[in-house]
Motif scaffolding. Sequence first.
Motif, PDB file in Angstrom:
ATOM      1  N   LYS A 113       0.832  -1.206   0.000  1.00  0.00           N
ATOM      2  CA  LYS A 113       0.000   0.000   0.000  1.00  0.00           C
ATOM      3  C   LYS A 113       0.867   1.258   0.000  1.00  0.00           C
ATOM      4  O   LYS A 113       0.558   2.234  -0.700  1.00  0.00           O
ATOM      5  N   LEU A 173       0.895   4.140  -2.968  1.00  0.00           N
ATOM      6  CA  LEU A 173       0.625   5.554  -2.693  1.00  0.00           C
ATOM      7  C   LEU A 173       1.709   6.445  -3.268  1.00  0.00           C
ATOM      8  O   LEU A 173       1.434   7.553  -3.745  1.00  0.00           O
ATOM      9  N   ALA A 221      -7.829   5.747  -2.408  1.00  0.00           N
ATOM     10  CA  ALA A 221      -8.171   6.526  -1.215  1.00  0.00           C
ATOM     11  C   ALA A 221      -8.898   7.803  -1.630  1.00  0.00           C
ATOM     12  O   ALA A 221      -8.451   8.499  -2.545  1.00  0.00           O
ATOM     13  N   LYS A 250     -11.190  12.937   1.803  1.00  0.00           N
ATOM     14  CA  LYS A 250     -10.937  12.510   3.173  1.00  0.00           C
ATOM     15  C   LYS A 250      -9.463  12.561   3.528  1.00  0.00           C
ATOM     16  O   LYS A 250      -9.102  12.934   4.646  1.00  0.00           O
ATOM     17  N   PHE A 251      -8.582  12.217   2.590  1.00  0.00           N
ATOM     18  CA  PHE A 251      -7.158  12.114   2.895  1.00  0.00           C
ATOM     19  C   PHE A 251      -6.295  13.137   2.157  1.00  0.00           C
ATOM     20  O   PHE A 251      -5.122  13.282   2.480  1.00  0.00           O
ATOM     21  N   TYR A 309      -2.239  13.506  -2.086  1.00  0.00           N
ATOM     22  CA  TYR A 309      -1.559  12.696  -1.079  1.00  0.00           C
ATOM     23  C   TYR A 309      -0.524  11.832  -1.785  1.00  0.00           C
ATOM     24  O   TYR A 309      -0.509  11.714  -3.020  1.00  0.00           O
ATOM     25  N   ILE A 329      -3.351   6.543   5.629  1.00  0.00           N
ATOM     26  CA  ILE A 329      -3.985   6.234   4.346  1.00  0.00           C
ATOM     27  C   ILE A 329      -3.819   4.756   4.025  1.00  0.00           C
ATOM     28  O   ILE A 329      -4.753   4.102   3.532  1.00  0.00           O
ATOM     29  N   SER A 330      -2.647   4.197   4.306  1.00  0.00           N
ATOM     30  CA  SER A 330      -2.428   2.762   4.086  1.00  0.00           C
ATOM     31  C   SER A 330      -3.343   1.929   4.965  1.00  0.00           C
ATOM     32  O   SER A 330      -3.890   0.909   4.524  1.00  0.00           O
ATOM     33  N   TYR A 379      -6.268   2.798   6.034  1.00  0.00           N
ATOM     34  CA  TYR A 379      -7.608   2.880   5.446  1.00  0.00           C
ATOM     35  C   TYR A 379      -7.755   1.905   4.281  1.00  0.00           C
ATOM     36  O   TYR A 379      -8.780   1.212   4.152  1.00  0.00           O
ATOM     37  N   LEU A 380      -6.746   1.833   3.419  1.00  0.00           N
ATOM     38  CA  LEU A 380      -6.813   0.929   2.279  1.00  0.00           C
ATOM     39  C   LEU A 380      -6.861  -0.526   2.730  1.00  0.00           C
ATOM     40  O   LEU A 380      -7.583  -1.347   2.147  1.00  0.00           O
ATOM     41  N   LYS A 422     -10.336  -1.148   4.037  1.00  0.00           N
ATOM     42  CA  LYS A 422     -11.306  -1.189   2.940  1.00  0.00           C
ATOM     43  C   LYS A 422     -11.299  -2.524   2.231  1.00  0.00           C
ATOM     44  O   LYS A 422     -12.351  -3.032   1.806  1.00  0.00           O
TER      45      LYS A 422
END
Length: 696
Positions: A310, A314, A321, A325-326, A361, A442-443, A445-446, A449
């Motif tokens: 992840k 990114l 993402a 939000k990010f 991001y 962020i990672s 979140y991924l 998800k």
Amino acid sequence: MEKDSSKDANSNNTDPEMEAQWRLYEAYNELHGLAQEFETPFDAPAVLMVGHQTDGKSALVEALMGFQFNHVGGGTKTRCPITLHMKYNPDCHSPLCHLLAGSDPSVFQEKSLQEIQAYIEAENMRLEQEPYQFSSKEIIIRIEYKYCPNLTIIDTPGLIAPAPARKNRSLQAQARAVESMVRAKMQHKEFIILCLEDCNDWSNATTRRIVMQAIYLREMEDITALEEKLGRSLSKQERSRIGVSSLRLFLEELLQKRYMDSVPMIIPLLEKEYRSTTRKLIEINQELSTLDVVKLKEKGRAFHDLFLTKLSNLLKGTVIAPPDKFGETLQDERVNGGAFIGSDGLQFPYKLIPNAGMRLYGGAQYHRAMAEFRFVVGGFKCPPITREEIVNACGVEDIHDGTNYSRTACVIAVAKARDTFEPFLHQLGDRLLHILKRLLPISVYLLQKEGEYLSGHEVFLKRVASAFNNFAESTERSCREKCMEDLVSTTRYVTWSLHNKNRAGLRQFLDSFGGSEQSTVVGNSVSANLSQDLPSGSPGNDRQDTKSKLEVKLNHLALGNDSNGSIQTTETRLADLLDSTLWNRRLGPSSERIVYALVQQIFHGIREYFLASAELKFNCFLLMPVVDKLPALLREDLESAFEEDVENVFDITNLQHSLGQRKREAEIELKRIQRLKEKFRQIHEYLNSNQAMLRV
């Protein structure tokens, strides 16, 4: 209190119909409790009481209940909503009260009125000591009584109207908290809002302003519906007819209709929640089955690889993402990660930076930050130079008292460059470190998800996060130190080969004033009697006269009878130049301009080298290590932790306890949903059969 006549009519109903109504009411009461305890995405119809303090909410609730029930309402003493499930029971000659148990949300514990009052007081006192002071979680009470209507009423804390003075800030904060909570309750479309206000002048009503938008259209529709049924307009007397008995009957019938209308919609929601809870229970059982050392190590290593994947995505670029939000705009980035600010204290206009308004991001944000660094530093001019700085930089050599203006220019240029560029270096490090650290949430979140996150393993996840942040901080610090070495080297010793890119421009600049100024300099050396009138600060008012005299003297020297006149003239000019620069400490215009030109050339050379060096080093020693060094370091840290104490890394004991608790709660929730599914299914079948009989 006199018995409500509506109950006499109810007593004549057939037993099956009465039983069906009670079952429907109880099913909705249980549904309401389920929604509160497990925060499920549905709620049962209810009457929501809204009013300010001392407006009589408690008195109205007690009138609807048919007996006195103190501490319901009570202004600031009530810090959470109180839900009252009132049930008409003709066999209950005194109020029978039950309180929803905190230990088991499926069980109502029988309590006396005094015990319930004490419980409410204790909850209010507890909330009063907390920072927020209010809670949206309801106290749920079930009451059966021969004079109770079949109603569910949610009594909210009284709205507060504090004075605007500064001394009332605490009360103003409480008022905002209460209003926020009441507004949140009003968002439920299943609730019937009952607005209560003690007011002699309705034009000054305050509570009504909060809820009138939600109830005005409903009120007009009700009046229209009544007039259509009657076939005439309502009289003034009819519209003004109010009373507790009429209100009880109206609310009961309205709530009953809501119950009936909501039954078909409740069943699919219960089915969906049942599937979700079943899936959650299966996941919990799977986690419990993998709580051995070998499997936990495998999960940890797998998470390590997924996390690094992840991070890499990114940096390379991804749109998975959500940017809203990010992502960060350049303005957000400056606030959170620091801005590039020079010695003048000004920021470069963010609108001039490409993609400044976009929420970025990862690699895209890193690239934009580096681009802004190039824009800002690349356009930075050499700070102003004063005559005092030049004179102070001349100083005295250790072996003679002559003046070396090239040394003077170097001293000034390196000092200006060091003071100018060092802050930018620290600002760049802080900005890029901020961008890299943002990759972690962020990672996560991924991973969440895509169902790859190790939920429940907080100790392990904190260790991974700590290792990543420590790596980012140490790598940035090391990279900045390398850049500082370059900056120190270029601002400590001037290597002319690094600053000769603008040599042609410098020569052109010197040639533009070299003719006249050089004549002046030579003239000062050769004709001392003519140069005494030349001011040191400026050419002076008699510059043209002096210039003409110097030109005559120079021509005379150049056209002398000596056959080697041209060589002697060159040598003379060289001697005069040395005399004016090495042995004469008077700062003439030509010397000042030469020093300024040299400082500009050296400063710009340092700036170009600093820009190229800083960008290259941050790419090589900050960005690239995330790709080629971080995986090995994280794996090493992980394996070291596994060898030392794998049980503490995954906190197996607490995890087993936590998963066991979650499993018990999920099982209770699943049973309650299953029971409610069956109840509403039977009610739905009964309602459909009744409607079929009526059509026949």
